[in-house]
Design a protein around this motif. Structure first.
Motif, PDB file in Angstrom:
ATOM      1  N   GLY A 118      -8.741  16.081  29.805  1.00  0.00           N
ATOM      2  CA  GLY A 118      -9.881  16.513  30.596  1.00  0.00           C
ATOM      3  C   GLY A 118     -10.829  15.386  30.942  1.00  0.00           C
ATOM      4  O   GLY A 118     -10.836  14.316  30.320  1.00  0.00           O
ATOM      5  N   GLY A 119     -11.634  15.629  31.959  1.00  0.00           N
ATOM      6  CA  GLY A 119     -12.751  14.783  32.361  1.00  0.00           C
ATOM      7  C   GLY A 119     -13.941  15.694  32.601  1.00  0.00           C
ATOM      8  O   GLY A 119     -13.795  16.915  32.685  1.00  0.00           O
ATOM      9  N   ASP A 120     -15.141  15.128  32.691  1.00  0.00           N
ATOM     10  CA  ASP A 120     -16.350  15.919  32.916  1.00  0.00           C
ATOM     11  C   ASP A 120     -16.449  17.000  31.829  1.00  0.00           C
ATOM     12  O   ASP A 120     -16.218  16.714  30.661  1.00  0.00           O
ATOM     13  CB  ASP A 120     -16.333  16.508  34.338  1.00  0.00           C
ATOM     14  N   TRP A 121     -16.782  18.248  32.180  1.00  0.00           N
ATOM     15  CA  TRP A 121     -16.831  19.306  31.162  1.00  0.00           C
ATOM     16  C   TRP A 121     -15.489  19.445  30.455  1.00  0.00           C
ATOM     17  O   TRP A 121     -15.437  19.801  29.264  1.00  0.00           O
ATOM     18  CB  TRP A 121     -17.220  20.649  31.772  1.00  0.00           C
ATOM     19  N   GLY A 122     -14.413  19.204  31.181  1.00  0.00           N
ATOM     20  CA  GLY A 122     -13.088  19.292  30.563  1.00  0.00           C
ATOM     21  C   GLY A 122     -12.944  18.351  29.384  1.00  0.00           C
ATOM     22  O   GLY A 122     -12.282  18.678  28.394  1.00  0.00           O
ATOM     23  N   ALA A 123     -13.566  17.161  29.460  1.00  0.00           N
ATOM     24  CA  ALA A 123     -13.513  16.213  28.349  1.00  0.00           C
ATOM     25  C   ALA A 123     -14.216  16.784  27.123  1.00  0.00           C
ATOM     26  O   ALA A 123     -13.745  16.633  25.992  1.00  0.00           O
ATOM     27  CB  ALA A 123     -14.141  14.889  28.760  1.00  0.00           C
ATOM     28  N   LEU A 124     -15.366  17.434  27.340  1.00  0.00           N
ATOM     29  CA  LEU A 124     -16.105  18.018  26.216  1.00  0.00           C
ATOM     30  C   LEU A 124     -15.356  19.218  25.646  1.00  0.00           C
ATOM     31  O   LEU A 124     -15.247  19.376  24.427  1.00  0.00           O
ATOM     32  CB  LEU A 124     -17.506  18.423  26.662  1.00  0.00           C
ATOM     33  N   ILE A 125     -14.823  20.064  26.512  1.00  0.00           N
ATOM     34  CA  ILE A 125     -14.079  21.247  26.049  1.00  0.00           C
ATOM     35  C   ILE A 125     -12.859  20.816  25.242  1.00  0.00           C
ATOM     36  O   ILE A 125     -12.583  21.362  24.167  1.00  0.00           O
ATOM     37  CB  ILE A 125     -13.676  22.117  27.255  1.00  0.00           C
ATOM     38  N   CYS A 126     -12.133  19.821  25.741  1.00  0.00           N
ATOM     39  CA  CYS A 126     -10.946  19.348  25.016  1.00  0.00           C
ATOM     40  C   CYS A 126     -11.341  18.682  23.701  1.00  0.00           C
ATOM     41  O   CYS A 126     -10.653  18.842  22.684  1.00  0.00           O
ATOM     42  CB  CYS A 126     -10.148  18.389  25.887  1.00  0.00           C
ATOM     43  N   THR A 127     -12.445  17.940  23.699  1.00  0.00           N
ATOM     44  CA  THR A 127     -12.951  17.358  22.462  1.00  0.00           C
ATOM     45  C   THR A 127     -13.267  18.453  21.448  1.00  0.00           C
ATOM     46  O   THR A 127     -12.916  18.353  20.260  1.00  0.00           O
ATOM     47  CB  THR A 127     -14.214  16.516  22.748  1.00  0.00           C
ATOM     48  N   ASN A 128     -13.916  19.511  21.902  1.00  0.00           N
ATOM     49  CA  ASN A 128     -14.235  20.629  21.004  1.00  0.00           C
ATOM     50  C   ASN A 128     -12.979  21.315  20.488  1.00  0.00           C
ATOM     51  O   ASN A 128     -12.932  21.749  19.322  1.00  0.00           O
ATOM     52  CB  ASN A 128     -15.119  21.651  21.716  1.00  0.00           C
ATOM     53  N   MET A 129     -11.949  21.423  21.313  1.00  0.00           N
ATOM     54  CA  MET A 129     -10.682  22.000  20.844  1.00  0.00           C
ATOM     55  C   MET A 129     -10.117  21.167  19.701  1.00  0.00           C
ATOM     56  O   MET A 129      -9.637  21.704  18.692  1.00  0.00           O
ATOM     57  CB  MET A 129      -9.673  22.078  21.986  1.00  0.00           C
ATOM     58  N   ALA A 130     -10.166  19.837  19.862  1.00  0.00           N
ATOM     59  CA  ALA A 130      -9.668  18.946  18.810  1.00  0.00           C
ATOM     60  C   ALA A 130     -10.508  19.071  17.542  1.00  0.00           C
ATOM     61  O   ALA A 130     -10.009  18.866  16.433  1.00  0.00           O
ATOM     62  CB  ALA A 130      -9.654  17.512  19.308  1.00  0.00           C
ATOM     63  N   GLN A 131     -11.803  19.390  17.686  1.00  0.00           N
ATOM     64  CA  GLN A 131     -12.673  19.576  16.523  1.00  0.00           C
ATOM     65  C   GLN A 131     -12.481  20.944  15.871  1.00  0.00           C
ATOM     66  O   GLN A 131     -12.713  21.102  14.675  1.00  0.00           O
ATOM     67  CB  GLN A 131     -14.137  19.407  16.950  1.00  0.00           C
ATOM     68  N   LEU A 132     -12.061  21.917  16.666  1.00  0.00           N
ATOM     69  CA  LEU A 132     -11.832  23.269  16.151  1.00  0.00           C
ATOM     70  C   LEU A 132     -10.488  23.403  15.463  1.00  0.00           C
ATOM     71  O   LEU A 132     -10.388  23.934  14.349  1.00  0.00           O
ATOM     72  CB  LEU A 132     -11.907  24.289  17.298  1.00  0.00           C
TER      73      LEU A 132
END
Length: 455
Positions: A224-238
């Motif tokens: 992901g990029g933009d919000w997608g980067a944050l959402i994907c980062t959160n998936m990796a944290q979850l």
């Protein structure tokens, strides 16, 4: 005595190492209900339903009538894109939109890939799911979730998908073949918007994780990029055990010491781990960071505080909506495009591509709900959320495009993503990487996966 001092020193070092080492925290995998009203007692329908993009003569007629009634404000002489979207060039776009743009044809293009919907946490989630047309003997496709941002859409990935699902027929090797899933963020496009306050990137990440499980994937790659980067980062944290690898083309790294190194980096960049390329992309500091952020972030302040107010106007005027969104596709592709009369929009995109993205916001009426995402994620201020202070402990690849809004050096990325195994300075491209440079991004994703799988 010396032995005691040595043992005490070793013990002290061990204690310090234990306390200061990276703790592999995870975000709690909670649950939510974002549909209207109270959560029903009955179990949620988990079926996956085919979906088709449709339009009508009435919908097209309404857009044309609104375009015809648009009131133009003449631009200042020689203002180009320095005051925002240049109204003279906007006349060209509206003329093309009104007289030449074929929305029905673009709907057929949107339907080239299979679309689906499924209910998760009370919301109807839209996604496209593209499988490889063929696989090498004995091989299986790697599942890859790709997440867009604002003011983009799932359509941003249409040009990159063939390089990932059918690489051999697009000039790449078939060593890595992907099965691509591109959802629409809830409140964007064809994904239902939340009825409740608080729907943020962590809730989105959890929903997309549930989507991947529902599709039968226990392990998968995410990008992901933009919000997608944050959402994907959160998936990796979850759910780090489910994420085989995380690839980003943007990162939000917040640390006070980095700000200090920026101020000193022009003279002492090498001491802070900055490469020559980093220096080129970050300096002069005032222009590349300070002025750039001030110039480009006005929209963010509005959307982080009062998104519904400006949203009323944008949801009522297709031309206003186009100007608001397309201005980002100009300066976020390359900040220097603000010096051009046409904003450089047609250097990387066709008018058909740009207007298709606009129509996805217009026909679904989702500009307001998409803007609310800023308030939910950033409206409480910087570092207000736990995930912002957490590191990410899954293998990570990063593509640094030269005209991204803010350059993030490898050292910064590695602070947040300690398992960074691939960092690439991309030859060209800006914020909308998959839309602008699909082959370059596809090659970097493949490079990252290859490095990871050959470790």
């Amino acid at each position: 005595m010396w032995l005691e001092i040595l043992l005490a020193s070793v013990l002290g070092f061990v204690i310090y190492w234990f306390i200061s080492r990276d703790k592999e925290e995870t975000l709690p995998l909670e649950d939510g209900w974002w549909g209207p009203g109270a959560k029903p007692a009955a179990r949620e329908d988990e079926s996956i339903r085919p979906f088709k993009v449709e339009t009508s003569d009435e919908e097209i007629k309404d857009v044309h009538q609104r375009i015809d009634k648009f009131r133009l404000t003449p631009p200042l002489e020689d203002s180009r894109f320095h005051y925002g979207f240049n109204a003279t060039y906007l006349k060209k776009i509206t003329s093309y939109w009104r007289n030449e743009f074929d929305w029905k044809k673009q709907v057929d293009i949107l339907n080239r890939y299979p679309h689906f919907k499924t209910k998760i946490e009370g919301l109807d989630i839209h996604f496209i799911h593209v499988k490889p047309p063929q696989l090498p003997a004995g091989r299986s496709a790697r599942p890859l979730l790709m997440v867009h941002g604002w003011p983009g859409s799932f359509y941003e990935f249409y040009k990159i998908i063939p390089f990932l699902t059918d690489p051999k027929n697009h000039g790449l090797s078939d060593e890595h073949v992907f099965e691509v899933i591109c959802p629409s963020i809830p409140g964007y496009g064809f994904s239902e918007a939340s009825s409740k306050k608080g729907f943020d990137s962590v809730a989105t990440a959890r929903i997309f994780y549930k989507l991947m499980l529902r599709l039968g994937f226990q392990e998968f790659y995410i990008q992901g990029g933009d919000w997608g980067a944050l959402i994907c980062t959160n998936m990796a944290q979850l759910v780090p055990s489910h994420v085989k690898g995380l690839h980003l083309n943007m990162a939000l790294i917040l640390r006070n010491s980095f700000t200090l190194t920026l101020l000193l980096g022009r003279r002492f960049g090498g001491l802070f781990g900055y490469t020559e390329r980093d220096m080129e992309l970050m300096y002069p500091f005032k222009e590349k960071f300070l002025y750039s952020i001030m110039r480009e972030s006005g929209y963010m302040h509005i959307q982080c505080t009062k998104p519904d107010t400006v949203g009323c106007a944008l949801n009522d005027s297709p031309v206003g909506l186009a100007a608001y969104i397309l201005e980002k596709f100009s300066t976020w592709t390359n900040a220097e495009y603000r010096n051009l009369e046409d904003g450089g929009l047609e250097k990387k995109f066709s008018l058909d591509e740009l207007l298709t993205n606009i129509m996805l916001y217009w026909t679904t009426g989702t500009i307001v709900s998409s803007q609310r995402y800023y308030k939910e994620n950033l409206g409480q201020g910087w570092m207000a959320h736990k995930h912002e202070r957490m590191k990410v402990h899954v293998p990570t690849g990063f593509a640094a495009f030269p005209f991204e809004l803010v350059h993030v050096p490898e050292k910064w990325v590695k602070f947040k993503y300690p398992k960074l195994i691939s960092y690439s300075y991309m030859a060209r491209g800006g914020h909308f990487a998959a839309f602008e440079e699909p082959e370059l991004l596809a090659r970097d994703i493949r490079k990252f996966v290859s490095l990871l799988e050959h470790q």
